[in-house]
Scaffold this motif. Structure first.
Motif, PDB file in Angstrom:
ATOM      1  N   ALA A 251      20.955 -34.874  15.236  1.00  0.00           N
ATOM      2  CA  ALA A 251      20.682 -34.128  16.474  1.00  0.00           C
ATOM      3  C   ALA A 251      19.220 -34.288  16.876  1.00  0.00           C
ATOM      4  CB  ALA A 251      21.014 -32.658  16.273  1.00  0.00           C
ATOM      5  N   GLY A 252      19.012 -34.447  18.160  1.00  0.00           N
ATOM      6  CA  GLY A 252      17.664 -34.535  18.704  1.00  0.00           C
ATOM      7  C   GLY A 252      17.035 -35.913  18.677  1.00  0.00           C
ATOM      8  N   LYS A 253      17.700 -36.875  18.076  1.00  0.00           N
ATOM      9  CA  LYS A 253      17.152 -38.240  18.021  1.00  0.00           C
ATOM     10  C   LYS A 253      17.445 -38.960  19.337  1.00  0.00           C
ATOM     11  CE  LYS A 253      15.706 -38.213  13.771  1.00  0.00           C
ATOM     12  NZ  LYS A 253      14.299 -38.049  13.508  1.00  0.00           N
TER      13      LYS A 253
ATOM     14  N   LEU B 255      28.232 -45.341  21.405  1.00  0.00           N
ATOM     15  CA  LEU B 255      26.780 -45.190  21.412  1.00  0.00           C
ATOM     16  C   LEU B 255      26.247 -45.177  22.848  1.00  0.00           C
ATOM     17  CD1 LEU B 255      24.542 -44.905  19.293  1.00  0.00           C
ATOM     18  CD2 LEU B 255      24.273 -47.386  19.368  1.00  0.00           C
ATOM     19  N   MET B 256      26.863 -45.967  23.723  1.00  0.00           N
ATOM     20  CA  MET B 256      26.432 -46.005  25.133  1.00  0.00           C
ATOM     21  C   MET B 256      26.683 -44.669  25.821  1.00  0.00           C
ATOM     22  SD  MET B 256      25.026 -48.894  25.096  1.00  0.00           S
ATOM     23  CE  MET B 256      24.341 -48.745  26.732  1.00  0.00           C
ATOM     24  N   LYS B 257      27.709 -43.929  25.377  1.00  0.00           N
ATOM     25  CA  LYS B 257      27.949 -42.591  25.936  1.00  0.00           C
ATOM     26  C   LYS B 257      26.770 -41.669  25.635  1.00  0.00           C
ATOM     27  CE  LYS B 257      32.913 -41.856  25.993  1.00  0.00           C
ATOM     28  NZ  LYS B 257      34.028 -41.066  25.475  1.00  0.00           N
ATOM     29  N   LEU B 258      26.239 -41.793  24.428  1.00  0.00           N
ATOM     30  CA  LEU B 258      25.145 -40.916  23.991  1.00  0.00           C
ATOM     31  C   LEU B 258      23.788 -41.330  24.539  1.00  0.00           C
ATOM     32  CD1 LEU B 258      26.159 -40.605  20.219  1.00  0.00           C
ATOM     33  CD2 LEU B 258      26.505 -38.897  22.029  1.00  0.00           C
ATOM     34  N   PHE B 259      23.579 -42.649  24.639  1.00  0.00           N
ATOM     35  CA  PHE B 259      22.267 -43.183  25.019  1.00  0.00           C
ATOM     36  C   PHE B 259      22.431 -44.252  26.100  1.00  0.00           C
ATOM     37  CE2 PHE B 259      22.223 -41.972  20.520  1.00  0.00           C
ATOM     38  CZ  PHE B 259      21.301 -40.935  20.579  1.00  0.00           C
ATOM     39  N   PRO B 260      22.718 -43.838  27.333  1.00  0.00           N
ATOM     40  CA  PRO B 260      23.035 -44.813  28.394  1.00  0.00           C
ATOM     41  C   PRO B 260      21.883 -45.738  28.783  1.00  0.00           C
ATOM     42  CG  PRO B 260      22.900 -42.585  29.293  1.00  0.00           C
ATOM     43  CD  PRO B 260      22.812 -42.460  27.803  1.00  0.00           C
ATOM     44  N   HIS B 261      20.648 -45.412  28.399  1.00  0.00           N
ATOM     45  CA  HIS B 261      19.497 -46.263  28.744  1.00  0.00           C
ATOM     46  C   HIS B 261      19.039 -47.130  27.576  1.00  0.00           C
ATOM     47  CE1 HIS B 261      19.308 -44.249  32.543  1.00  0.00           C
ATOM     48  NE2 HIS B 261      19.285 -43.084  31.924  1.00  0.00           N
TER      49      HIS B 261
END
Length: 190
Positions: free
Chosen positions: A50-52, A73-79
């Protein structure tokens, strides 16, 4: 650089390596992000603490235990930027597009948006001589790993030394793939 194993550490679910790497300047990246199919039909992917915030992910090769979790992973970090060889992309992406069904014909749940982001954010490593500079004092180079077509080891260069993440390697020539190329420099951590 702090390295935390997220998968491949005997947890029984994720077979491949998934490593969370945190550079002193705050740049955080993953080496591989695999997945596994569980006996009950569910999937297992490494849990990001969490928080990463993940800035980048390097996929060493196209086996699912190393790259199969990318749509999630793209859902969590789209950029987030994703780095892999052209053969790795050409092997993984069509499987993602076809919906990735396991042996029990259960479909995994991610959509076209995640695949669009993955395609848009993927940077192809075209030559192992490519050098990628990410932040102050942090850069990456690559070596052929010989495991399957397109497999590569990732060398992380910092002011404190060089760390090599081998991924899966083969030290013998195969019919279709040459053996791994070993580094010709000092490696501080393997």
């Amino acid at each position: 650089m702090k390295v935390t194993m997220l998968g491949g550490s005997g947890d029984g679910a994720i077979q491949g390596s998934s490593l969370l790497c945190e550079h002193e300047d705050g740049f955080t990246f993953l080496i591989d992000y695999g997945m596994a199919f569980l006996e009950n039909g569910d999937i297992a992917i490494p849990k990001i603490p969490a928080g990463k915030k993940i800035n980048a992910c390097f996929i060493t090769h196209a086996h699912f235990d190393h790259g199969g979790g990318l749509p999630y992973l793209m859902k969590l970090f789209p950029h987030m930027k994703v780095f892999m060889s052209r053969p790795t992309f050409n092997l993984l992406f069509p499987v993602f597009v076809k919906g990735i069904r396991n042996q029990q014909n259960r479909t995994l749940k991610y959509g076209p948006q995640e695949l669009h982001l993955l395609k848009q954010n993927t940077m192809i490593i075209s030559r192992t001589s490519d050098k990628i500079k990410m932040s102050n004092g942090l850069s990456f180079t690559f070596l052929p790993a010989g495991h399957i077509r397109g497999a590569m080891s990732v060398l992380v260069h910092t002011a404190k030394g060089t760390t090599m993440f081998s991924g899966d390697i083969s030290l013998d020539d195969q019919t279709t793939v040459r053996r791994a190329q070993l580094p010709n420099m000092k490696i501080d951590t393997l």
